[in-house]
Scaffold this motif. Structure first.
Motif, PDB file in Angstrom:
ATOM      1  N   GLU A   1      -3.175  -9.193 -11.970  1.00 28.87           N
ATOM      2  CA  GLU A   1      -2.066  -8.923 -11.716  1.00 28.87           C
ATOM      3  C   GLU A   1      -1.332  -8.020 -12.816  1.00 28.87           C
ATOM      4  O   GLU A   1      -1.673  -8.118 -13.965  1.00 28.87           O
ATOM      5  CB  GLU A   1      -0.880  -9.905 -11.465  1.00 28.87           C
ATOM      6  CG  GLU A   1      -1.341 -11.156 -10.417  1.00 28.87           C
ATOM      7  CD  GLU A   1      -1.198 -10.547  -9.298  1.00 28.87           C
ATOM      8  OE1 GLU A   1      -0.606  -9.731  -8.688  1.00 28.87           O
ATOM      9  OE2 GLU A   1      -2.091 -11.296  -8.334  1.00 28.87           O
TER      10      GLU A   1
ATOM     11  N   ASN B   1       8.092   6.478  -4.607  1.00 30.95           N
ATOM     12  CA  ASN B   1       7.124   5.221  -4.169  1.00 30.95           C
ATOM     13  C   ASN B   1       5.809   5.589  -4.327  1.00 30.95           C
ATOM     14  O   ASN B   1       5.563   6.888  -4.265  1.00 30.95           O
ATOM     15  CB  ASN B   1       7.138   5.209  -2.516  1.00 30.95           C
ATOM     16  CG  ASN B   1       8.637   4.614  -2.138  1.00 30.95           C
ATOM     17  OD1 ASN B   1       9.139   3.732  -2.774  1.00 30.95           O
ATOM     18  ND2 ASN B   1       8.840   4.768  -0.911  1.00 30.95           N
TER      19      ASN B   1
ATOM     20  N   LEU C   1       1.895  -0.467   5.866  1.00 35.60           N
ATOM     21  CA  LEU C   1       2.881   0.114   4.976  1.00 35.60           C
ATOM     22  C   LEU C   1       3.693   1.124   5.839  1.00 35.60           C
ATOM     23  O   LEU C   1       4.990   1.124   5.731  1.00 35.60           O
ATOM     24  CB  LEU C   1       2.251   0.692   3.559  1.00 35.60           C
ATOM     25  CG  LEU C   1       1.675   0.024   2.636  1.00 35.60           C
ATOM     26  CD1 LEU C   1       1.145   0.797   1.569  1.00 35.60           C
ATOM     27  CD2 LEU C   1       2.554  -1.106   2.067  1.00 35.60           C
TER      28      LEU C   1
ATOM     29  N   ARG D   1       2.745   0.257  -5.604  1.00 36.69           N
ATOM     30  CA  ARG D   1       1.912  -0.609  -5.010  1.00 36.69           C
ATOM     31  C   ARG D   1       0.376  -0.139  -5.152  1.00 36.69           C
ATOM     32  O   ARG D   1       0.072   1.102  -5.349  1.00 36.69           O
ATOM     33  CB  ARG D   1       2.267  -0.662  -3.295  1.00 36.69           C
ATOM     34  CG  ARG D   1       3.754  -0.793  -3.345  1.00 36.69           C
ATOM     35  CD  ARG D   1       4.017  -0.966  -1.831  1.00 36.69           C
ATOM     36  NE  ARG D   1       5.686  -1.177  -1.697  1.00 36.69           N
ATOM     37  CZ  ARG D   1       6.265  -1.532  -0.657  1.00 36.69           C
ATOM     38  NH1 ARG D   1       5.580  -1.896   0.196  1.00 36.69           N
ATOM     39  NH2 ARG D   1       7.666  -1.576  -0.949  1.00 36.69           N
TER      40      ARG D   1
ATOM     41  N   ASP E   1       8.616   2.048  -7.360  1.00 37.68           N
ATOM     42  CA  ASP E   1       7.957   1.198  -6.348  1.00 37.68           C
ATOM     43  C   ASP E   1       6.540   1.548  -6.297  1.00 37.68           C
ATOM     44  O   ASP E   1       6.063   2.410  -5.512  1.00 37.68           O
ATOM     45  CB  ASP E   1       8.658   1.325  -5.075  1.00 37.68           C
ATOM     46  CG  ASP E   1       8.185   0.250  -4.179  1.00 37.68           C
ATOM     47  OD1 ASP E   1       7.111  -0.521  -4.312  1.00 37.68           O
ATOM     48  OD2 ASP E   1       8.928  -0.083  -2.943  1.00 37.68           O
TER      49      ASP E   1
ATOM     50  N   LEU F   1       1.754   4.757  -4.625  1.00 42.50           N
ATOM     51  CA  LEU F   1       0.648   4.236  -4.296  1.00 42.50           C
ATOM     52  C   LEU F   1      -0.885   4.413  -4.903  1.00 42.50           C
ATOM     53  O   LEU F   1      -1.078   5.582  -5.146  1.00 42.50           O
ATOM     54  CB  LEU F   1       0.081   4.600  -2.664  1.00 42.50           C
ATOM     55  CG  LEU F   1      -0.882   3.890  -2.100  1.00 42.50           C
ATOM     56  CD1 LEU F   1      -0.655   2.281  -1.957  1.00 42.50           C
ATOM     57  CD2 LEU F   1      -1.234   4.184  -0.682  1.00 42.50           C
TER      58      LEU F   1
ATOM     59  N   TRP G   1       7.415   2.293   4.729  1.00 35.55           N
ATOM     60  CA  TRP G   1       7.363   2.676   3.244  1.00 35.55           C
ATOM     61  C   TRP G   1       6.220   3.826   3.403  1.00 35.55           C
ATOM     62  O   TRP G   1       5.136   3.860   4.054  1.00 35.55           O
ATOM     63  CB  TRP G   1       6.625   1.608   2.538  1.00 35.55           C
ATOM     64  CG  TRP G   1       6.766   1.855   1.082  1.00 35.55           C
ATOM     65  CD1 TRP G   1       7.621   1.434   0.277  1.00 35.55           C
ATOM     66  CD2 TRP G   1       5.521   2.231   0.114  1.00 35.55           C
ATOM     67  NE1 TRP G   1       7.222   1.622  -1.084  1.00 35.55           N
ATOM     68  CE2 TRP G   1       6.052   2.066  -1.029  1.00 35.55           C
ATOM     69  CE3 TRP G   1       4.229   2.809   0.338  1.00 35.55           C
ATOM     70  CZ2 TRP G   1       5.143   2.549  -2.114  1.00 35.55           C
ATOM     71  CZ3 TRP G   1       3.496   3.137  -0.250  1.00 35.55           C
ATOM     72  CH2 TRP G   1       3.883   2.985  -1.872  1.00 35.55           C
TER      73      TRP G   1
ATOM     74  N   VAL H   1       4.009  -4.607 -10.540  1.00 31.75           N
ATOM     75  CA  VAL H   1       3.236  -3.993  -9.383  1.00 31.75           C
ATOM     76  C   VAL H   1       2.997  -4.772  -8.366  1.00 31.75           C
ATOM     77  O   VAL H   1       2.386  -5.785  -8.494  1.00 31.75           O
ATOM     78  CB  VAL H   1       1.793  -3.281 -10.235  1.00 31.75           C
ATOM     79  CG1 VAL H   1       0.821  -2.649  -9.031  1.00 31.75           C
ATOM     80  CG2 VAL H   1       2.266  -2.148 -11.121  1.00 31.75           C
ATOM     81  N   ARG H   2       3.072  -4.353  -6.967  1.00 27.68           N
ATOM     82  CA  ARG H   2       2.787  -5.162  -5.866  1.00 27.68           C
ATOM     83  C   ARG H   2       1.095  -4.672  -5.538  1.00 27.68           C
ATOM     84  O   ARG H   2       0.771  -3.705  -5.032  1.00 27.68           O
ATOM     85  CB  ARG H   2       3.660  -4.815  -4.840  1.00 27.68           C
ATOM     86  CG  ARG H   2       3.351  -5.645  -3.351  1.00 27.68           C
ATOM     87  CD  ARG H   2       4.280  -5.180  -2.136  1.00 27.68           C
ATOM     88  NE  ARG H   2       3.682  -5.849  -1.057  1.00 27.68           N
ATOM     89  CZ  ARG H   2       4.181  -5.374   0.218  1.00 27.68           C
ATOM     90  NH1 ARG H   2       5.299  -4.342   0.222  1.00 27.68           N
ATOM     91  NH2 ARG H   2       3.712  -6.058   1.207  1.00 27.68           N
ATOM     92  N   LYS H   3       0.494  -5.869  -5.377  1.00 27.63           N
ATOM     93  CA  LYS H   3      -1.001  -5.740  -4.922  1.00 27.63           C
ATOM     94  C   LYS H   3      -1.267  -5.934  -3.737  1.00 27.63           C
ATOM     95  O   LYS H   3      -0.738  -7.142  -3.075  1.00 27.63           O
ATOM     96  CB  LYS H   3      -1.849  -6.779  -5.965  1.00 27.63           C
ATOM     97  CG  LYS H   3      -3.261  -6.821  -5.799  1.00 27.63           C
ATOM     98  CD  LYS H   3      -3.874  -7.571  -7.021  1.00 27.63           C
ATOM     99  CE  LYS H   3      -3.881  -8.961  -6.396  1.00 27.63           C
ATOM    100  NZ  LYS H   3      -4.576  -9.775  -7.337  1.00 27.63           N
ATOM    101  N   LEU H   4      -2.034  -5.171  -3.043  1.00 29.79           N
ATOM    102  CA  LEU H   4      -2.278  -5.168  -1.742  1.00 29.79           C
ATOM    103  C   LEU H   4      -3.829  -5.318  -1.578  1.00 29.79           C
ATOM    104  O   LEU H   4      -4.595  -4.373  -1.814  1.00 29.79           O
ATOM    105  CB  LEU H   4      -1.759  -4.133  -1.056  1.00 29.79           C
ATOM    106  CG  LEU H   4      -0.378  -3.841  -1.033  1.00 29.79           C
ATOM    107  CD1 LEU H   4       0.023  -2.478  -0.570  1.00 29.79           C
ATOM    108  CD2 LEU H   4       0.327  -4.968  -0.313  1.00 29.79           C
TER     109      LEU H   4
ATOM    110  N   CYS I   1      -2.547   1.139   4.631  1.00 31.05           N
ATOM    111  CA  CYS I   1      -1.707   2.240   4.773  1.00 31.05           C
ATOM    112  C   CYS I   1      -0.842   2.355   6.101  1.00 31.05           C
ATOM    113  O   CYS I   1       0.344   2.508   5.989  1.00 31.05           O
ATOM    114  CB  CYS I   1      -2.450   3.685   4.658  1.00 31.05           C
ATOM    115  SG  CYS I   1      -3.169   3.717   2.797  1.00 31.05           S
TER     116      CYS I   1
END
Length: 418
Positions: free
Chosen positions: A38, A2, A81, A29, A27, A4, A86, A42-45, A78
């Motif tokens: 995008e 994971n 998450l 993020r 994973d 970040l 996560w 990749v997951r955008k937060l 955070c």
């Protein structure tokens, strides 16, 4: 793993790493403020500070309050998450806006790599460098406190990452041992010489490498990137090179420093100062504004002489890309340029403040019988030390060392993985 990533202007310096890590099955993020981009896999937060800095805040502390507000917004994400179960095995972040201030309060056991781009000082760098910009004792005190969030972030991180030795050296000595020097990386396959390149002007005229084209590039046309010196040199440069076309690429805002005191933009101020519109040959100067990346690369590929001027500050990607494109480089004799460009070897140096010297050095470069070898050496400098195929494996090694886990399959770490 994971992983970040945190940068308010996604992807920032993680432009190459983010998609590479995602494609390797991690994973990934990305916490950011930027909405219009995008990255596949990749997951955008998204985050946004809950308020602006208050007008009543002491002006020494406004940068720090802004950092706290950014840090609060990031740490709320955070915490969300963490509630989801996560936890990152590795965090990489740019601390410049305060985003990393509180991430370790939520993820205390997650190793953090902090991108140490710049640390402000009242001596030896950008502050007070330009005699045209007056400084006061109050300014000196304000600069000291400007580093508050950067110093806290530097103490907090498990490892730092700076793109040049000089930028690392600006940070406090007690923390320098934790900072790795690895450049972000240049895509030398894209930023490369192209004898068939074409650059089409608004009037339909097509420029090629066979034309004499003098280029200047900056994100914004402003003093930090030597725009006043460049403009003051233009009248004599146009006179000295009657067949040259001058291309000026950059927006009219301010990335660093301050706006003109009398208002307007630096472009407007300098046009008025030098009276450029009355100068013979003015019609050969083309202000292009901000260019799409592909047109910007074409500009570099048709350039006969490329001018790069900078305060002692953060080194521009455009400087490295111009060298990668094999440009005839005329650059200021300032740090961190001097870390990369050597007079007579891979470029020509000029005094940052002296427009007459700039004209002389551009002419000298254009008439140098060894120009072809020097241009080739400029590209070889980037190929040898700053190419993605060199820099990304070093970055991956840093990630592995800090995280204690493999980042990519061993076979994928070859040059072909970049």
């Amino acid at each position: 793993m994971n992983i970040l990533l945190i940068h308010q202007n996604m992807p920032g310096q993680f432009k190459h790493l983010a998609p590479l890590l995602a494609s390797a099955g991690h994973d990934v993020r990305f916490i950011t403020k930027r909405k219009d981009i995008e990255i596949p896999g990749v997951r955008k937060l998204l985050y946004e500070p809950h308020r602006e800095v208050r007008d009543s805040t002491h002006h020494y502390m406004r940068q720090f309050e802004n950092g706290v507000l950014h840090g609060q917004a990031v740490t709320r994400i955070c915490q969300d998450l963490r509630k989801e179960g996560w936890r990152p095995d590795l965090i990489m972040a740019h601390p410049g806006w305060g985003e990393t201030l509180f991430v370790k309060e939520t993820f205390p056991n997650s190793p953090l790599i902090s991108y140490c781009e710049f640390y402000y000082s009242t001596r030896g760098a950008d502050f007070g460098f330009d005699p045209a910009t007056s400084t006061t004792f109050d300014d000196h005190c304000r600069i000291r406190t400007r580093n508050a969030h950067l110093l806290l972030s530097l103490e907090l991180c498990d490892a730092g990452w700076s793109p040049t030795q000089w930028q690392k050296s600006r940070h406090p000595k007690p923390f320098q041992d934790k900072i790795n020097v690895v450049f972000d990386g240049i895509d030398t396959g894209v930023a490369s010489p192209n004898p068939n390149a074409k650059f089409v002007l608004d009037d339909g005229r097509v420029l090629t490498p066979q034309d004499e084209v003098i280029t200047y590039v900056a994100r914004n046309l402003e003093p930090y990137r030597g725009f006043p010196t460049f403009m003051r040199a233009l009248p004599e440069l146009l006179k000295a090179r009657p067949n040259a076309t001058v291309l000026v690429c950059g927006a009219t805002g301010v990335s660093y420093g301050s706006k003109p005191k009398k208002g307007g933009t630096w472009k407007e101020v300098m046009l008025e100062e030098v009276g450029l519109e009355q100068v013979p040959g003015f019609d050969r100067v083309h202000f292009l504004g901000h260019l799409p990346y592909d047109r910007y690369i074409s500009l570099l590929q048709v350039s006969t002489a490329h001018i790069y001027l900078t305060y002692p500050f953060v080194l521009s990607w455009s400087f490295m890309e111009a060298m990668s494109a094999g440009c005839r480089m005329i650059a200021s004799n300032t740090a961190p340029v001097l870390e990369v460009l050597k007079e007579g070897e891979n470029g020509w140096l000029t005094d940052f403040f002296d427009p007459n010297a700039l004209v002389e050095n551009v002419v000298r470069a254009l008439e140098d019988p060894n120009a072809a070898e020097i241009r080739a050496a400029a590209r070889e400098t980037i190929l040898g030390r700053y190419d993605l195929k060199t820099c990304v494996p070093k970055q991956l090694h840093m990630l592995e060392r800090v995280s204690g886990q493999p980042v990519l399959p061993r076979k994928a770490k070859s040059a072909e993985a970049v």
